[in-house]
Design an enzyme around this catalytic site. Structure first.
Site, mmCIF file in Angstrom:
data_model
loop_
_atom_site.group_PDB
_atom_site.id
_atom_site.type_symbol
_atom_site.label_atom_id
_atom_site.label_comp_id
_atom_site.label_asym_id
_atom_site.label_seq_id
_atom_site.Cartn_x
_atom_site.Cartn_y
_atom_site.Cartn_z
ATOM 1 N N HIS A 201 5.243 21.979 23.498
ATOM 2 C CA HIS A 201 6.600 21.570 23.867
ATOM 3 C C HIS A 201 7.606 21.859 22.743
ATOM 4 O O HIS A 201 8.706 21.310 22.753
ATOM 5 C CB HIS A 201 6.623 20.084 24.235
ATOM 6 C CG HIS A 201 5.782 19.775 25.439
ATOM 7 N ND1 HIS A 201 6.121 20.190 26.702
ATOM 8 C CD2 HIS A 201 4.590 19.133 25.558
ATOM 9 C CE1 HIS A 201 5.177 19.801 27.554
ATOM 10 N NE2 HIS A 201 4.241 19.166 26.875
ATOM 11 N N TRP B 198 11.232 3.493 -11.491
ATOM 12 C CA TRP B 198 11.251 4.326 -10.283
ATOM 13 C C TRP B 198 12.704 4.292 -9.841
ATOM 14 O O TRP B 198 13.208 3.243 -9.426
ATOM 15 C CB TRP B 198 10.331 3.751 -9.205
ATOM 16 C CG TRP B 198 10.226 4.610 -7.996
ATOM 17 C CD1 TRP B 198 9.379 5.661 -7.811
ATOM 18 C CD2 TRP B 198 10.986 4.499 -6.786
ATOM 19 N NE1 TRP B 198 9.574 6.218 -6.577
ATOM 20 C CE2 TRP B 198 10.562 5.533 -5.925
ATOM 21 C CE3 TRP B 198 12.008 3.653 -6.347
ATOM 22 C CZ2 TRP B 198 11.099 5.724 -4.641
ATOM 23 C CZ3 TRP B 198 12.548 3.848 -5.085
ATOM 24 C CH2 TRP B 198 12.081 4.874 -4.243
ATOM 25 N N ARG C 200 3.432 2.045 -10.849
ATOM 26 C CA ARG C 200 4.619 1.445 -10.227
ATOM 27 C C ARG C 200 5.877 2.297 -10.402
ATOM 28 O O ARG C 200 6.923 1.987 -9.831
ATOM 29 C CB ARG C 200 4.895 0.054 -10.833
ATOM 30 C CG ARG C 200 3.782 -0.932 -10.594
ATOM 31 C CD ARG C 200 4.147 -2.273 -11.182
ATOM 32 N NE ARG C 200 5.220 -2.891 -10.447
ATOM 33 C CZ ARG C 200 5.074 -3.685 -9.407
ATOM 34 N NH1 ARG C 200 3.868 -3.944 -8.969
ATOM 35 N NH2 ARG C 200 6.110 -4.220 -8.807
ATOM 36 N N LYS D 168 3.649 3.201 -6.349
ATOM 37 C CA LYS D 168 2.610 2.531 -5.563
ATOM 38 C C LYS D 168 3.158 1.359 -4.761
ATOM 39 O O LYS D 168 2.669 1.049 -3.688
ATOM 40 C CB LYS D 168 1.529 2.042 -6.537
ATOM 41 C CG LYS D 168 0.314 1.424 -5.903
ATOM 42 C CD LYS D 168 -0.649 2.477 -5.474
ATOM 43 C CE LYS D 168 -1.752 1.974 -4.593
ATOM 44 N NZ LYS D 168 -2.197 3.013 -3.663
ATOM 45 N N CYS E 96 8.968 0.167 -10.266
ATOM 46 C CA CYS E 96 9.331 -0.290 -11.600
ATOM 47 C C CYS E 96 8.294 -1.289 -12.110
ATOM 48 O O CYS E 96 7.850 -2.167 -11.380
ATOM 49 C CB CYS E 96 10.705 -0.944 -11.674
ATOM 50 S SG CYS E 96 12.011 0.174 -11.180
ATOM 51 N N GLU F 77 2.073 14.366 0.270
ATOM 52 C CA GLU F 77 2.482 13.535 -0.863
ATOM 53 C C GLU F 77 1.822 13.947 -2.170
ATOM 54 O O GLU F 77 2.402 13.752 -3.233
ATOM 55 C CB GLU F 77 2.293 12.035 -0.592
ATOM 56 C CG GLU F 77 0.880 11.542 -0.641
ATOM 57 C CD GLU F 77 0.769 10.041 -0.425
ATOM 58 O OE1 GLU F 77 1.579 9.289 -0.949
ATOM 59 O OE2 GLU F 77 -0.173 9.635 0.274
ATOM 60 N N ASN G 205 13.663 -5.092 -12.002
ATOM 61 C CA ASN G 205 13.014 -4.441 -10.864
ATOM 62 C C ASN G 205 13.690 -4.986 -9.616
ATOM 63 O O ASN G 205 13.885 -6.198 -9.506
ATOM 64 C CB ASN G 205 11.512 -4.782 -10.865
ATOM 65 C CG ASN G 205 10.792 -4.257 -9.645
ATOM 66 O OD1 ASN G 205 11.271 -3.327 -8.992
ATOM 67 N ND2 ASN G 205 9.664 -4.858 -9.319
ATOM 68 N N GLY G 206 14.047 -4.104 -8.673
ATOM 69 C CA GLY G 206 14.714 -4.565 -7.447
ATOM 70 C C GLY G 206 16.033 -3.840 -7.272
ATOM 71 O O GLY G 206 16.268 -2.805 -7.903
ATOM 72 N N LYS H 181 -1.006 12.494 3.546
ATOM 73 C CA LYS H 181 -1.796 12.642 2.309
ATOM 74 C C LYS H 181 -1.583 14.008 1.692
ATOM 75 O O LYS H 181 -1.359 14.134 0.497
ATOM 76 C CB LYS H 181 -3.259 12.471 2.681
ATOM 77 C CG LYS H 181 -4.164 11.596 1.978
ATOM 78 C CD LYS H 181 -4.009 10.178 1.645
ATOM 79 C CE LYS H 181 -2.682 9.537 1.516
ATOM 80 N NZ LYS H 181 -2.661 8.125 1.775
ATOM 81 N N GLU I 14 -1.973 10.619 9.148
ATOM 82 C CA GLU I 14 -2.376 10.261 7.784
ATOM 83 C C GLU I 14 -2.744 11.513 6.983
ATOM 84 O O GLU I 14 -2.426 11.620 5.794
ATOM 85 C CB GLU I 14 -3.549 9.258 7.859
ATOM 86 C CG GLU I 14 -4.152 8.824 6.541
ATOM 87 C CD GLU I 14 -3.162 8.154 5.580
ATOM 88 O OE1 GLU I 14 -2.013 7.882 5.950
ATOM 89 O OE2 GLU I 14 -3.561 7.965 4.413
#
Ligand code: F6R
Length: 608
Positions: free
Chosen positions: A507, A77, A27, A603, A2, A491, A103-104, A488, A484
């Protein structure tokens, strides 16, 4: 997570808010909205989806012609309630007088909602935030002062918040309060701003005030007063913004992500020059106050990409320092018995410095009296408050939601701090030390070489984009690189990618392999190489297309191979992370994805 912007001054507020929100889009981008205090009436405009949708709504409703010079804006968000117009901020009280952005997360929102509903308050959204706006409005009815109403209501709210609030009857002010969510005030000439992050203010003001937890700012056109919970005035430091406005430009690249990938050699060179000179390590802007003689174990807490950088550090540091390095997913750390005390060094790694999970983990470690170190790209961020030692990553502002250059800077920091610590505790000979420094110094040029061959990776991506799922595997120092790589790719391309220690494939996951499941193996020099080659053969025998990434191609098992310059295995994660970033980037590009703003992500993840 947000983005918030507020403006009070002489300019048309709509444009000021949109400019700020545009620079905060990283954000969140589920929905957007603004509220204007126009001739003592609050007007709200909202749209679901990206900011461009809000622009369209504003044009249609001719909001730009509105003469108001006071307003607040938000990009969301979603946490509570799906991305929709009803759930978009700003939220308005039922009398239409009080409006806020948040925000929160309000943890006791259900209780508050129930209490307010019992009093007859009607709710219009599924958000936690709406409980706050009605609570503030109820308190306002009792005292008739926005400042007092907010102070009174805050004592009833549990959780994390940054609120920016206006009331139609007090058009000369915006109120901003925070607890565990960032807010800064931008100080201008006869105009002032409030925002979640500095990019919203770039090119607008030169000076800012960082609001701290439990502080309230009363922002007027010509002054800003910061007060504590009791209403006492606090003298705040006014700081100069050091970022240049052009840091938020793509500089001719198609996406921020590609620009940021290509910046990596320069960033690494800069970090190495800062910290390594004439075979010596310098702290430069890093503040490290660790009682090394006490450190019996190192625990690193982080999330996502930062966690993968920490995993590389574990492999490298345990080899160099010969002390246990434990890696913990920050969001799990708080629920377990971590056995840490004053002999533990707990390191938090966070690009944004605002990740709630990592901050909460560090708070807990602090209670256990551990020594705390933080590696962050934002030395003005919340995480720094909990640290005894702070290491700036110096990667520059990262706009693309997918982290790339900050990962490189995190790795770089772990390498130089590892060498610094190795020297401090006498675990390395002079010769071995200078050989390692030399290997490290050669890396930026080698990354440039990888970048210069990126067209080949782009051509491979054309094929990769046709698969629904991909397996990455590695052994040794590059297992975290494989994790990673999978993160990447998934996402930004939305291809289902998973990473495994290569030895684990047999396995279980090997059951997935067939001609529709490419296996990408990451190679480094040394004892892991022949075994990884055998694992590639095993994949090939199950008809999986096999792609290799690493030093010189050494087998005909591969359907494709991305060659990287040679280096010592322990430094190879610095090289191998680049082709996997490019592969993800070009695959997402080939699939026409929104690369810099992938769906459902943001982000800065300021909620637990
Ligand atoms: C992935 C990514 C995230 C972050 C994670 C932690 O590309 O960027 O996985 O790494 O959300 O963020 P920070 O480092 O800001 O704590």
């Amino acid at each position: 997570m947000c983005g918030i912007v507020g403006y009070i001054g002489n300019n048309a507020v709509t444009e000021e808010l949109l400019n700020g929100l545009k620079n905060l889009e990283y954000r969140g981008y589920d929905s957007a909205g603004i509220a204007l205090n126009d001739n003592q009436k609050i007007v709200v405009f909202k749209a679901s989806g990206k900011l461009t949708n809000l622009n369209a709504v504003l044009s249609e409703k001719k909001a730009q012609s509105c003469s108001s010079t006071v307003g607040i804006g938000h990009i969301r968000w979603a946490t509570h309630g799906k991305p929709s117009i009803e759930n978009a901020h700003p939220h308005l009280s039922n009398d239409g007088n009080l409006v806020l952005v948040h925000n929160g997360i309000i943890e006791n929102y259900k209780e508050l909602r129930q209490q307010l509903t019992n009093k007859g308050v009607v709710f219009h959204s599924q958000t936690d935030t709406e409980a706050a706006v009605h609570l503030f409005a109820e308190e306002y009815k009792k005292c008739g002062s926005l400042e007092q109403a907010v102070r009174k209501a805050l004592s009833q709210i549990k959780g994390a918040f940054a609120f920016v609030i206006m009331h139609h009857a007090e058009p000369d002010k915006i109120i901003a309060v925070r607890k565990n969510a960032p807010l800064i005030i931008g100080c201008g000439n006869n105009e002032n701003y409030v925002a979640s992050d500095i990019p919203a203010l770039l090119g607008k003001v030169k000076h800012i005030i960082h609001l701290d937890d439990d502080e309230m700012a009363v922002i007027k056109k010509d002054n800003v007063t910061v007060k504590d919970v009791l209403g006492n005035i606090i003298q705040k430091k006014i700081e100069k913004i050091s970022l240049q406005p052009d840091v938020i430009s793509k500089n001719g690249y198609a996406h921020f992500m590609l620009k940021e990938i290509c910046e990596q050699p320069a960033i690494l060179r800069n970090v190495l020059q800062k910290h390594i000179q004439n075979n010596e390590i310098f702290l430069d802007d890093a503040k490290i106050v660790v009682h090394w003689e006490k450190v019996r174990k190192v625990v690193i807490v982080a999330c996502g990409t930062s966690l993968h950088a920490a995993m590389v550090a574990k492999k490298v540091w345990e080899e160099w320092l010969k002390i246990p390095v434990i890696i913990e997913v920050a969001s799990e750390f708080i629920y377990q018995n971590n056995l840490i005390d004053e002999n533990s060094l707990v390191i938090g790694v966070s690009q944004s410095g605002e990740t709630a999970d990592t901050i909460t983990a560090l708070k807990q470690a602090k209670i256990c009296k551990a020594q705390i170190m933080v590696l962050t790209n934002r030395i003005d961020s919340s995480i720094v408050r909990y640290a005894d030692s702070v290491v700036p990553l110096n990667a520059g502002v990262e706009i693309s939601v997918a982290a790339t250059k900050s990962y490189m800077a995190q790795l770089a920091a772990f390498y130089w701090i590892g060498l610094f610590m190795t020297q401090k505790i006498n675990k390395i000979s002079c010769l071995a030390f200078s050989e390692k420094l030399q290997t490290l110094r050669e890396i930026p040029e080698k990354i440039e070489e990888i970048l210069s061959h990126r067209q080949y990776i782009e051509s491979l991506a054309q094929k990769l984009k046709t698969y629904a799922a991909v397996v990455f595997m590695a052994r040794g120092f590059n297992l975290p690189t494989a994790y990673e790589a999978a993160l990447k790719l998934k996402e930004i391309s939305y291809i289902n990618a998973n990473a495994y220690p290569a030895g684990e494939l047999k396995h279980g996951p090997i059951a997935l392999l067939d001609e529709q499941m490419p296996v990408i193996a990451l190679f480094e020099e040394g004892e892991t190489k022949p075994k990884l080659l055998s694992n590639c053969e095993e994949a090939k025998a199950r008809y999986a297309p096999v792609i290799g990434i690493g030093g010189k191609r050494c087998s005909d098992v591969f359907d494709a191979y991305i060659e990287t310059p040679d280096t010592d295995a322990c430094f190879s994660p610095l090289l191998l992370c680049v082709p996997i970033q490019l592969l993800a980037y070009y695959t997402a590009k080939a699939l026409h994805r929104e690369i810099d703003q992938p769906r459902n992500l943001a982000k800065s993840v300021t909620v637990e």
